[in-house]
Design a protein around this motif. Structure first.
Motif, PDB file in Angstrom:
ATOM      1  N   ALA A   1       0.923  -1.235   0.079  1.00 49.19           N
ATOM      2  CA  ALA A   1       0.051   0.056  -0.093  1.00 49.19           C
ATOM      3  C   ALA A   1       0.856   1.308   0.045  1.00 49.19           C
ATOM      4  O   ALA A   1       0.709   2.274  -0.720  1.00 49.19           O
ATOM      5  CB  ALA A   1      -0.857   0.074   1.177  1.00 49.19           C
ATOM      6  N   GLY A   2       1.947   1.277   0.826  1.00 48.00           N
ATOM      7  CA  GLY A   2       2.653   2.557   0.949  1.00 48.00           C
ATOM      8  C   GLY A   2       3.637   2.828  -0.212  1.00 48.00           C
ATOM      9  O   GLY A   2       4.104   3.884  -0.629  1.00 48.00           O
ATOM     10  N   TYR A   3       4.287   1.740  -0.713  1.00 45.51           N
ATOM     11  CA  TYR A   3       5.347   1.693  -1.844  1.00 45.51           C
ATOM     12  C   TYR A   3       4.836   1.441  -3.177  1.00 45.51           C
ATOM     13  O   TYR A   3       5.599   2.234  -4.078  1.00 45.51           O
ATOM     14  CB  TYR A   3       6.384   1.150  -1.620  1.00 45.51           C
ATOM     15  N   THR A   4       3.775   0.631  -3.321  1.00 43.70           N
ATOM     16  CA  THR A   4       3.272   0.217  -4.772  1.00 43.70           C
ATOM     17  C   THR A   4       2.013   1.072  -4.897  1.00 43.70           C
ATOM     18  O   THR A   4       1.541   1.302  -5.999  1.00 43.70           O
ATOM     19  CB  THR A   4       3.027  -1.198  -4.685  1.00 43.70           C
TER      20      THR A   4
ATOM     21  N   VAL B   1      15.021  -6.764   5.316  1.00 49.09           N
ATOM     22  CA  VAL B   1      14.662  -7.090   4.050  1.00 49.09           C
ATOM     23  C   VAL B   1      13.979  -6.126   3.274  1.00 49.09           C
ATOM     24  O   VAL B   1      14.188  -5.390   2.089  1.00 49.09           O
ATOM     25  CB  VAL B   1      13.889  -8.390   3.975  1.00 49.09           C
ATOM     26  N   MET B   2      12.933  -5.441   4.092  1.00 55.56           N
ATOM     27  CA  MET B   2      12.372  -4.215   3.680  1.00 55.56           C
ATOM     28  C   MET B   2      13.360  -2.949   3.233  1.00 55.56           C
ATOM     29  O   MET B   2      12.960  -2.251   2.245  1.00 55.56           O
ATOM     30  CB  MET B   2      11.383  -3.501   4.755  1.00 55.56           C
ATOM     31  N   TYR B   3      14.296  -2.565   3.878  1.00 51.42           N
ATOM     32  CA  TYR B   3      15.007  -1.928   3.704  1.00 51.42           C
ATOM     33  C   TYR B   3      15.930  -2.196   2.352  1.00 51.42           C
ATOM     34  O   TYR B   3      16.013  -1.002   1.407  1.00 51.42           O
ATOM     35  CB  TYR B   3      16.006  -1.588   4.774  1.00 51.42           C
ATOM     36  N   ARG B   4      16.210  -3.282   2.201  1.00 49.76           N
ATOM     37  CA  ARG B   4      17.131  -3.659   0.931  1.00 49.76           C
ATOM     38  C   ARG B   4      15.921  -3.657  -0.223  1.00 49.76           C
ATOM     39  O   ARG B   4      16.599  -3.176  -1.173  1.00 49.76           O
ATOM     40  CB  ARG B   4      17.706  -5.106   1.153  1.00 49.76           C
ATOM     41  N   ILE B   5      14.953  -4.063   0.012  1.00 46.34           N
ATOM     42  CA  ILE B   5      13.981  -4.037  -1.205  1.00 46.34           C
ATOM     43  C   ILE B   5      13.928  -2.382  -1.704  1.00 46.34           C
ATOM     44  O   ILE B   5      13.811  -2.092  -2.633  1.00 46.34           O
ATOM     45  CB  ILE B   5      12.753  -4.504  -0.870  1.00 46.34           C
ATOM     46  N   ILE B   6      13.477  -1.577  -0.513  1.00 49.21           N
ATOM     47  CA  ILE B   6      12.786  -0.114  -0.786  1.00 49.21           C
ATOM     48  C   ILE B   6      13.992   0.587  -1.522  1.00 49.21           C
ATOM     49  O   ILE B   6      13.686   1.526  -2.424  1.00 49.21           O
ATOM     50  CB  ILE B   6      12.211   0.481   0.390  1.00 49.21           C
ATOM     51  N   TYR B   7      15.051   0.526  -0.761  1.00 46.37           N
ATOM     52  CA  TYR B   7      16.367   1.221  -1.453  1.00 46.37           C
ATOM     53  C   TYR B   7      17.075   0.509  -2.330  1.00 46.37           C
ATOM     54  O   TYR B   7      18.435   0.576  -2.416  1.00 46.37           O
ATOM     55  CB  TYR B   7      17.225   1.723  -0.247  1.00 46.37           C
ATOM     56  N   SER B   8      16.409  -0.161  -3.238  1.00 48.31           N
ATOM     57  CA  SER B   8      16.923  -0.930  -4.539  1.00 48.31           C
ATOM     58  C   SER B   8      16.273  -0.597  -5.698  1.00 48.31           C
ATOM     59  O   SER B   8      15.340   0.305  -5.540  1.00 48.31           O
ATOM     60  CB  SER B   8      17.041  -2.331  -4.073  1.00 48.31           C
TER      61      SER B   8
ATOM     62  N   ARG C   1      12.446   1.320  -6.184  1.00 53.64           N
ATOM     63  CA  ARG C   1      12.147   2.698  -7.080  1.00 53.64           C
ATOM     64  C   ARG C   1      11.262   2.398  -8.133  1.00 53.64           C
ATOM     65  O   ARG C   1      10.356   3.127  -8.572  1.00 53.64           O
ATOM     66  CB  ARG C   1      13.489   3.020  -7.717  1.00 53.64           C
ATOM     67  N   THR C   2      11.210   0.995  -8.566  1.00 53.73           N
ATOM     68  CA  THR C   2      10.379   0.559  -9.629  1.00 53.73           C
ATOM     69  C   THR C   2       8.841   0.713  -8.686  1.00 53.73           C
ATOM     70  O   THR C   2       7.925   1.073  -9.474  1.00 53.73           O
ATOM     71  CB  THR C   2      10.669  -0.923  -9.986  1.00 53.73           C
ATOM     72  N   TYR C   3       8.648   0.219  -7.648  1.00 53.63           N
ATOM     73  CA  TYR C   3       7.524   0.287  -6.851  1.00 53.63           C
ATOM     74  C   TYR C   3       7.178   1.624  -6.692  1.00 53.63           C
ATOM     75  O   TYR C   3       5.807   1.817  -6.765  1.00 53.63           O
ATOM     76  CB  TYR C   3       7.209  -0.580  -5.662  1.00 53.63           C
TER      77      TYR C   3
END
Length: 346
Positions: free
Chosen positions: A51-54, A175-182, A186-188
């Motif tokens: 919800a927050g990033y996509t 894991v969230m940090y690695r996903i969000i700042y990858s 950025r695609t999301y």
């Protein structure tokens, strides 16, 4: 650079406090509440990823939370599987169900998607409530085992279970940090900002939305499995719509689309609601207006409000620090600037 160092120091202090909490406050009640809060945080992080990033609001996550919990219970009690094997399979089965739901649900957009997932969540609740032979129905599901030992590590005491849940929470945050700042994160964010624009620059929006949805289901079902092993009794109410709106409240109060939002919102609401229990049902008369004011004046939540306050200071000082901020923080700042512009034009 100084900002990054401050954030790291704050993060280290928070983790250190969480590690020594059972020794600072040797009270089983507060230890129980903190452990439950950690489990809610994991579920809210799952909701926040999607919800927050996509940018898609799923109202079925309470159902997936219940699927993770009940699958663990059924596999350990009725199928007799080893706890950790059942734990892994509960998350895997939830992800497979999430994949099937996402393939259909993500063909819709905006409020149609929210309504569809709300219906899915309610169907999951009805299945749990009415399928007596499998789930126990309204009688509930009892006899769920505590986490099995891992070598010399035992998880039979409240303190050991606290550290087990804390381990999974820190793992989820990492894991969230690695996903969000990858590049994936950025695609999301690109899909959240403008799905049509993301399509024009070659982003496979359907594939990325489905991946984000399944990952969010994984986090939420992981929280459900931890909940089942900690409480050791399940009722169909854990999949009801009210639980879904509790997740949303934690996320909105803390800050949707922020890394720290699920932690801040969950801790604040959980402990505040416990302190106001003497008011019983009347405490909602306090929560309602406070939540409404928060949504009006701080639509990005408490953490988003802090980021916006920092943005104002940066704008006034003319500091080029904005360019070095993370993409999610710059998004909050740009939204704040757009809102100001619209107000002036109005």
């Amino acid at each position: 650079m100084a900002t990054v160092l401050k954030q790291r120091k704050l993060l280290i202090l928070v983790i250190a406090f969480a590690l020594v909490f059972p020794f600072l406050i040797p009270n089983n009640y507060y230890l129980h509440m903190m452990t439950i809060s950690f489990i809610w945080m994991i579920a809210v992080y799952g909701l926040n990823l999607f919800a927050g990033y996509t940018g898609y609001l799923s109202l079925a996550h309470a159902g997936f939370f219940a699927i993770g919990a009940y699958t663990l219970a059924i596999l350990t009690v009725k199928a007799g599987l080893h706890f950790w094997l059942a734990f892994f399979l509960s998350c895997l089965i939830s992800c497979l169900i999430g994949l099937l739901v996402g393939l259909v649900a993500l063909r819709t957009k905006e409020h149609f998607f929210a309504i569809y997932t709300l219906c899915v969540g309610y169907i999951i609740y009805l299945l749990i409530d009415k399928w007596d032979s499998l789930t126990g129905g309204v009688r509930g599901f009892i006899g769920i085992p505590a986490p099995a030992n891992i070598g010399p590590l035992s998880f039979q005491t409240p303190v050991s279970q606290y550290y087990l849940v804390l381990f999974f929470l820190l793992l989820v945050v990492f894991v969230m940090y690695r996903i969000i700042y990858s590049l994936t994160g950025r695609t999301y964010i690109a899909i959240r900002n403008s799905e049509d624009l993301a399509l024009t620059i070659g982003i496979s929006t359907m594939k990325n939305k489905l991946t984000s949805f399944v990952l969010s289901v994984f986090f939420t079902s992981l929280a459900g499995a931890l909940y089942a092993s900690f409480i050791r009794f399940l009722g169909p109410d854990i999949g009801y719509i009210s639980v879904m709106f509790d997740f949303l409240t934690y996320l909105i109060v803390g800050g949707i689309g922020t890394m720290a939002g699920p932690v801040v919102g969950t801790l604040l609401i959980t402990f505040l609601s416990q302190q106001l229990q003497f008011l019983q049902d009347y405490r909602m008369l306090i929560f309602g207006p406070v939540l409404a004011l928060l949504v009006i004046f701080y639509p990005q939540g408490i953490v988003g409000g802090v980021i916006r306050w920092k943005a104002k200071r940066v704008e006034k000082s003319g500091n080029p620090q904005v360019r070095t901020m993370p993409a999610t923080n710059r998004f909050v700042i740009s939204r704040h600037s757009e809102n100001k512009k619209q107000v002036k034009e109005g």
